[in-house]
Design a protein around this motif. Structure first.
Motif, PDB file in Angstrom:
ATOM      1  N   THR A  59      79.479  61.177  25.761  1.00 55.25           N
ATOM      2  CA  THR A  59      79.707  61.824  27.283  1.00 55.25           C
ATOM      3  C   THR A  59      79.725  60.554  28.211  1.00 55.25           C
ATOM      4  O   THR A  59      79.086  59.459  28.037  1.00 55.25           O
ATOM      5  N   GLN A  60      80.718  60.701  28.915  1.00 59.54           N
ATOM      6  CA  GLN A  60      80.949  59.554  30.128  1.00 59.54           C
ATOM      7  C   GLN A  60      79.889  59.637  31.155  1.00 59.54           C
ATOM      8  O   GLN A  60      79.520  60.734  31.822  1.00 59.54           O
ATOM      9  N   VAL A  61      79.367  58.597  31.495  1.00 63.38           N
ATOM     10  CA  VAL A  61      78.655  58.407  32.720  1.00 63.38           C
ATOM     11  C   VAL A  61      79.042  57.499  33.421  1.00 63.38           C
ATOM     12  O   VAL A  61      79.216  56.205  33.122  1.00 63.38           O
ATOM     13  N   THR A  62      79.305  57.803  34.972  1.00 63.23           N
ATOM     14  CA  THR A  62      79.988  56.878  35.696  1.00 63.23           C
ATOM     15  C   THR A  62      78.944  56.791  36.955  1.00 63.23           C
ATOM     16  O   THR A  62      78.668  57.759  37.564  1.00 63.23           O
ATOM     17  N   VAL A  63      78.497  55.492  37.312  1.00 66.58           N
ATOM     18  CA  VAL A  63      77.907  55.248  38.187  1.00 66.58           C
ATOM     19  C   VAL A  63      78.458  54.334  39.482  1.00 66.58           C
ATOM     20  O   VAL A  63      79.025  53.415  39.199  1.00 66.58           O
ATOM     21  N   SER A  64      78.755  55.132  40.683  1.00 67.26           N
ATOM     22  CA  SER A  64      79.480  54.424  41.540  1.00 67.26           C
ATOM     23  C   SER A  64      78.495  53.533  42.805  1.00 67.26           C
ATOM     24  O   SER A  64      77.313  53.914  42.741  1.00 67.26           O
ATOM     25  N   SER A  65      78.987  52.400  43.124  1.00 64.93           N
ATOM     26  CA  SER A  65      77.987  51.799  44.002  1.00 64.93           C
ATOM     27  C   SER A  65      77.929  52.328  45.159  1.00 64.93           C
ATOM     28  O   SER A  65      79.019  53.149  45.607  1.00 64.93           O
ATOM     29  N   GLY A  77      76.026  66.583  29.315  1.00 58.54           N
ATOM     30  CA  GLY A  77      75.394  66.300  30.622  1.00 58.54           C
ATOM     31  C   GLY A  77      75.742  65.121  31.433  1.00 58.54           C
ATOM     32  O   GLY A  77      75.203  64.579  32.486  1.00 58.54           O
ATOM     33  N   GLY A  78      76.908  64.381  30.922  1.00 56.42           N
ATOM     34  CA  GLY A  78      77.438  63.032  31.802  1.00 56.42           C
ATOM     35  C   GLY A  78      78.068  63.684  33.041  1.00 56.42           C
ATOM     36  O   GLY A  78      78.233  64.914  33.265  1.00 56.42           O
ATOM     37  N   GLY A  79      78.520  62.750  33.719  1.00 58.63           N
ATOM     38  CA  GLY A  79      79.278  62.846  35.069  1.00 58.63           C
ATOM     39  C   GLY A  79      79.188  61.762  35.884  1.00 58.63           C
ATOM     40  O   GLY A  79      78.973  60.570  35.393  1.00 58.63           O
ATOM     41  N   LEU A  80      79.853  61.966  36.996  1.00 62.93           N
ATOM     42  CA  LEU A  80      79.802  60.934  38.156  1.00 62.93           C
ATOM     43  C   LEU A  80      78.680  61.070  39.156  1.00 62.93           C
ATOM     44  O   LEU A  80      78.728  61.933  39.703  1.00 62.93           O
ATOM     45  N   VAL A  81      78.244  60.062  39.269  1.00 63.06           N
ATOM     46  CA  VAL A  81      76.849  59.892  40.258  1.00 63.06           C
ATOM     47  C   VAL A  81      76.914  58.623  40.944  1.00 63.06           C
ATOM     48  O   VAL A  81      77.668  57.653  40.657  1.00 63.06           O
ATOM     49  N   GLN A  82      76.203  58.542  42.009  1.00 64.42           N
ATOM     50  CA  GLN A  82      76.038  57.274  42.978  1.00 64.42           C
ATOM     51  C   GLN A  82      74.770  56.405  42.559  1.00 64.42           C
ATOM     52  O   GLN A  82      73.931  57.021  41.932  1.00 64.42           O
TER      53      GLN A  82
END
Length: 124
Positions: A118-124, A8-13
């Motif tokens: 799992t990688q979770v990346t939150v972009s600003s 369920g991880g991923g790249l989100v804002q």
């Protein structure tokens, strides 16, 4: 032998939501605690929260307790981490981990079995 599989991880804002899942297998988990941890680059593994399989009691780290929710589905042997209002500082690899009861739930060293993360990346 207990196995945990995280998804369920991923790249989100920033401000978005994400749900992580942890599938457990290998035996019944009546006395177990399932914990969620995260680790950012260069930092120590950090407690996010935990849930008891029996009774569904939950514990949270202070910085996430108003944004994250841990739940479980005993019939499916699934544990979930619902993350709302994500912030860039939530960026990390997230792990689920299992132990049988006990105290000091924040101590990652006391968990016996770990999922793969799992990688979770939150972009600003």
């Amino acid at each position: 032998q207990v196995q945990l599989v995280v998804s369920g991880g991923g790249l989100v804002q920033a401000g978005d939501s994400l749900r992580l899942s942890c599938a457990a297998s290998g035996r019944t988990f009546n006395r177990d605690i399932m914990g969620w941890f995260r680790q950012a680059p260069g930092k120590e593994r950090e407690f996010v929260g935990a849930i008891s399989w029996s009774g569904g009691f939950t514990w949270y780290e202070d910085s996430v307790k108003d944004r994250f929710t841990i739940s479980r589905d005993n019939a499916k042997n699934m544990v979930y981490l619902q993350m709302n209002s994500l912030k860039p500082e939530d960026t990390a690899v997230y792990y689920c981990a299992n132990r049988i009861g006990g105290t000091n739930l924040q101590a990652y060293q006391l968990y016996d079995v770990w999922g793969q993360g799992t990688q979770v990346t939150v972009s600003s």
